[in-house]
Design a protein around this motif. Structure first.
Motif, PDB file in Angstrom:
ATOM      1  N   THR A 172       0.806  -1.215   0.000  1.00 41.38           N
ATOM      2  CA  THR A 172       0.000   0.000   0.000  1.00 41.38           C
ATOM      3  C   THR A 172       0.840   1.266   0.000  1.00 41.38           C
ATOM      4  N   GLY A 173       2.154   1.115   0.167  1.00 45.43           N
ATOM      5  CA  GLY A 173       3.016   2.284   0.228  1.00 45.43           C
ATOM      6  C   GLY A 173       2.932   3.023   1.535  1.00 45.43           C
ATOM      7  N   SER A 174       2.481   2.359   2.597  1.00 45.73           N
ATOM      8  CA  SER A 174       2.349   2.989   3.910  1.00 45.73           C
ATOM      9  C   SER A 174       3.496   2.634   4.845  1.00 45.73           C
ATOM     10  N   LYS A 175       4.314   1.660   4.475  1.00 46.76           N
ATOM     11  CA  LYS A 175       5.458   1.240   5.302  1.00 46.76           C
ATOM     12  C   LYS A 175       6.691   1.085   4.424  1.00 46.76           C
ATOM     13  N   LEU A 176       7.846   1.350   5.023  1.00 44.58           N
ATOM     14  CA  LEU A 176       9.127   1.225   4.336  1.00 44.58           C
ATOM     15  C   LEU A 176      10.093   0.477   5.241  1.00 44.58           C
ATOM     16  N   ALA A 177      10.683  -0.605   4.736  1.00 47.44           N
ATOM     17  CA  ALA A 177      11.654  -1.390   5.499  1.00 47.44           C
ATOM     18  C   ALA A 177      13.053  -1.135   4.951  1.00 47.44           C
ATOM     19  N   SER A 178      14.044  -1.198   5.849  1.00 47.68           N
ATOM     20  CA  SER A 178      15.421  -0.934   5.435  1.00 47.68           C
ATOM     21  C   SER A 178      16.389  -1.802   6.203  1.00 47.68           C
ATOM     22  N   ALA A 179      17.561  -2.001   5.613  1.00 46.74           N
ATOM     23  CA  ALA A 179      18.669  -2.709   6.266  1.00 46.74           C
ATOM     24  C   ALA A 179      19.959  -2.023   5.854  1.00 46.74           C
ATOM     25  N   SER A 180      20.952  -2.049   6.740  1.00 47.99           N
ATOM     26  CA  SER A 180      22.243  -1.430   6.435  1.00 47.99           C
ATOM     27  C   SER A 180      23.206  -2.489   5.901  1.00 47.99           C
ATOM     28  N   GLU A 181      24.412  -2.047   5.574  1.00 43.33           N
ATOM     29  CA  GLU A 181      25.414  -2.971   5.043  1.00 43.33           C
ATOM     30  C   GLU A 181      25.825  -4.019   6.070  1.00 43.33           C
ATOM     31  N   LYS A 182      25.682  -3.709   7.358  1.00 41.22           N
ATOM     32  CA  LYS A 182      25.981  -4.714   8.379  1.00 41.22           C
ATOM     33  C   LYS A 182      24.985  -5.857   8.332  1.00 41.22           C
ATOM     34  N   GLY A 183      23.738  -5.540   8.035  1.00 40.45           N
ATOM     35  CA  GLY A 183      22.712  -6.570   7.868  1.00 40.45           C
ATOM     36  C   GLY A 183      22.203  -7.186   9.151  1.00 40.45           C
ATOM     37  N   THR A 184      22.533  -6.601  10.294  1.00 38.54           N
ATOM     38  CA  THR A 184      22.114  -7.211  11.556  1.00 38.54           C
ATOM     39  C   THR A 184      20.742  -6.727  12.020  1.00 38.54           C
ATOM     40  N   VAL A 185      20.401  -5.478  11.715  1.00 33.40           N
ATOM     41  CA  VAL A 185      19.131  -4.908  12.168  1.00 33.40           C
ATOM     42  C   VAL A 185      18.299  -4.458  10.976  1.00 33.40           C
ATOM     43  N   ILE A 186      17.018  -4.803  11.003  1.00 35.77           N
ATOM     44  CA  ILE A 186      16.069  -4.372   9.973  1.00 35.77           C
ATOM     45  C   ILE A 186      15.014  -3.509  10.646  1.00 35.77           C
ATOM     46  N   ARG A 187      14.751  -2.357  10.066  1.00 36.78           N
ATOM     47  CA  ARG A 187      13.787  -1.426  10.658  1.00 36.78           C
ATOM     48  C   ARG A 187      12.665  -1.128   9.681  1.00 36.78           C
ATOM     49  N   VAL A 188      11.479  -0.869  10.227  1.00 39.61           N
ATOM     50  CA  VAL A 188      10.298  -0.535   9.431  1.00 39.61           C
ATOM     51  C   VAL A 188       9.798   0.832   9.865  1.00 39.61           C
ATOM     52  N   PHE A 189       9.550   1.712   8.886  1.00 37.99           N
ATOM     53  CA  PHE A 189       9.135   3.084   9.150  1.00 37.99           C
ATOM     54  C   PHE A 189       7.776   3.366   8.506  1.00 37.99           C
ATOM     55  N   SER A 190       7.082   4.340   9.068  1.00 39.69           N
ATOM     56  CA  SER A 190       5.820   4.770   8.490  1.00 39.69           C
ATOM     57  C   SER A 190       6.080   5.683   7.298  1.00 39.69           C
ATOM     58  N   VAL A 191       5.162   5.693   6.348  1.00 40.58           N
ATOM     59  CA  VAL A 191       5.250   6.555   5.165  1.00 40.58           C
ATOM     60  C   VAL A 191       3.962   7.364   5.081  1.00 40.58           C
ATOM     61  N   PRO A 192       4.065   8.698   4.929  1.00 39.94           N
ATOM     62  CA  PRO A 192       5.276   9.473   4.636  1.00 39.94           C
ATOM     63  C   PRO A 192       5.955  10.083   5.861  1.00 39.94           C
ATOM     64  N   GLY A 193       5.494   9.802   7.076  1.00 41.06           N
ATOM     65  CA  GLY A 193       6.020  10.467   8.264  1.00 41.06           C
ATOM     66  C   GLY A 193       7.424  10.073   8.640  1.00 41.06           C
ATOM     67  N   GLY A 194       7.791   8.805   8.426  1.00 39.52           N
ATOM     68  CA  GLY A 194       9.137   8.355   8.746  1.00 39.52           C
ATOM     69  C   GLY A 194       9.345   7.907  10.176  1.00 39.52           C
ATOM     70  N   GLN A 195       8.239   7.687  10.940  1.00 41.86           N
ATOM     71  CA  GLN A 195       8.398   7.213  12.318  1.00 41.86           C
ATOM     72  C   GLN A 195       8.763   5.726  12.326  1.00 41.86           C
ATOM     73  N   LYS A 196       9.638   5.329  13.266  1.00 45.43           N
ATOM     74  CA  LYS A 196      10.018   3.920  13.363  1.00 45.43           C
ATOM     75  C   LYS A 196       8.882   3.127  13.988  1.00 45.43           C
ATOM     76  N   LEU A 197       8.453   2.067  13.298  1.00 51.38           N
ATOM     77  CA  LEU A 197       7.342   1.234  13.760  1.00 51.38           C
ATOM     78  C   LEU A 197       7.822  -0.092  14.339  1.00 51.38           C
ATOM     79  N   TYR A 198       8.802  -0.712  13.703  1.00 51.96           N
ATOM     80  CA  TYR A 198       9.291  -2.031  14.131  1.00 51.96           C
ATOM     81  C   TYR A 198      10.806  -2.067  13.985  1.00 51.96           C
ATOM     82  N   GLU A 199      11.401  -2.970  14.756  1.00 51.58           N
ATOM     83  CA  GLU A 199      12.843  -3.220  14.645  1.00 51.58           C
ATOM     84  C   GLU A 199      13.092  -4.701  14.858  1.00 51.58           C
ATOM     85  N   PHE A 200      13.750  -5.320  13.900  1.00 48.11           N
ATOM     86  CA  PHE A 200      14.015  -6.755  13.962  1.00 48.11           C
ATOM     87  C   PHE A 200      15.518  -6.999  13.902  1.00 48.11           C
TER      88      PHE A 200
END
Length: 410
Positions: A172-200
């Motif tokens: 739906t384009g309401s969430k955005l997930a990301s990972a860094s080059e380390k690959g240890t932590v994955i985070r999910v943010f709200s769109v378009p606000g950018g608030q952190k919703l989840y962290e794995f």
């Protein structure tokens, strides 16, 4: 997640993923060799191809008619292409081009973007929320979020300390997930606000290269694969204090000890301990190969699809209730004559756990991916939203095949 496109040294192939047992080849083209980018617009006839022979040129085809719609050349090599029914995005190392997919006109050029050697970018498949995400920095994990409809910057998200390695939107384009080059932590943010919703937390022992990050179509699960043999599937749910009492096990006891200890530990440490672990996992029989994953619904059941760079598609059952180790049920070869190639080891797979049988029975009424909440074949609009009437493009793009939607306008 019902279509698979692969580029090869001889051209490209398109497959339909409507069945577990049979892999249907929709189209094969050998006109352009050494194809390293092939992107299909949903299940339409529009396909965008880039080859190593002309890495600065994008070719747009109507593959069912065998005609070229148009081609564009750019100042440097094309690293990635993303498209939905509203926008077509071309990513170069230090610039991004946004086209109107209805007539292929160039709408916006984002120049002087931070060096992006892998062409990392993500575009929402929902044309009503055509958000674009790309690295906002080459040295830190900053995400630039851009509105592809209004052609304006939405916000900047400080997602990670290190450089980004993976980005993906939900359907739906309401969430955005990301990972860094380390690959240890994955985070999910709200769109378009950018608030952190989840962290794995994918793992703590070693750094990995995340090669694929994808939501399920209903946004309940998030899958991450890397250059290791393990694929992790996380469940997007907020844990509350109203959970049932843990069984009197050693792990349950230690979990409570850690939970109590977080009240006295620095925030950085306690945050690490309270990370959600993987809901389900898969152990591949390969390691070190690049792979792409998808969470799809095939024949009304949830499946994990893993495609590897050596030309194989692995299909696993995913238990949406209990998670755990996913069971391999089929292996298809994507190369060769185009016919299905059975994996003899399939017959040796352990039987599906009995707990999953009940899940299968419960899942028998799950709608197909085209009717899941937040997704529709006519552009990914939210359920209940009024879809604009379909109109054929006045320009060169006219996907007027029978039973096929053209691009739609908002």
């Amino acid at each position: 997640c019902s279509s698979l496109a692969i580029g090869t040294t001889t051209g490209y192939r398109l497959f339909s993923l409507s069945s577990v047992e049979h892999l249907d080849q929709v189209h094969e083209s050998n006109e352009i060799p050494d194809v390293y980018i092939v992107e299909r617009l949903f299940s339409s006839s529009l396909v965008v191809v880039v080859s190593h022979a002309k890495p600065q040129q994008m070719n747009v085809y109507h593959f069912k008619k065998g005609t070229e719609i148009c081609n564009y050349s750019y100042s440097s090599n094309i690293l990635s292409i993303r498209l939905n029914r509203q926008r077509l995005v071309v990513c170069l190392e230090e610039s991004i081009y946004i086209h109107n997919i209805k007539d292929m006109k160039l709408l916006k050029t984002i120049l002087d973007t931070p060096p992006n050697t892998t062409g990392l970018c993500a575009l929402s498949i929902n044309h009503a929320n055509s958000y674009l995400a790309y690295p906002g920095s080459a040295t830190s994990g900053e995400i630039a979020l851009y509105d592809g409809n209004t052609l304006k910057t939405a916000c900047t998200i400080p997602a990670h300390d290190g450089p980004l390695a993976a980005l993906t939107f939900n359907s739906t384009g309401s969430k955005l997930a990301s990972a860094s080059e380390k690959g240890t932590v994955i985070r999910v943010f709200s769109v378009p606000g950018g608030q952190k919703l989840y962290e794995f937390r994918r793992g703590m022992k070693r750094y990995v290269n995340i090669s694929s990050l994808v939501f399920s179509m209903d946004s309940q699960f998030l899958c991450a694969s890397s250059n290791t043999e393990t694929v992790h599937i996380f469940k997007l749910e907020h844990l509350t204090d109203s959970r049932p009492e843990e069984p009197p096990t050693w792990s349950g006891y230690m979990g409570k000890m850690f939970q109590a200890a977080t009240n006295y530990l620095p925030a950085q440490v306690s945050g690490m301990m309270s990370q959600d672990r993987a809901f389900a996992t898969v152990r591949l029989n390969i390691s070190g190969q690049r792979n792409i994953c998808a969470l799809s619904t095939i024949q009304k059941l949830p499946r994990l699809l893993v495609t590897t760079s050596d030309g194989h598609l692995y299909i696993y059952n995913l238990d949406p209730q209990d998670g755990g180790e996913c069971v391999l049920i089929k292996n298809h070869s994507l190369l060769g004559s185009g016919k299905m190639e059975e994996n003899k080891e399939n017959d040796l797979q352990p039987p599906v756990p009995q707990s999953y049988a009940a899940t299968v029975a419960r899942q028998s009424t799950v709608p197909s991916t085209s009717t899941m909440p937040g997704y529709s074949e006519d552009g990914g609009a939210l359920r209940g939203e009024v879809i604009p009437e379909h109109e054929f493009a006045t320009g060169p793009v006219c996907l007027d095949d029978e039973n096929e939607f053209p691009p739609v306008s908002i």
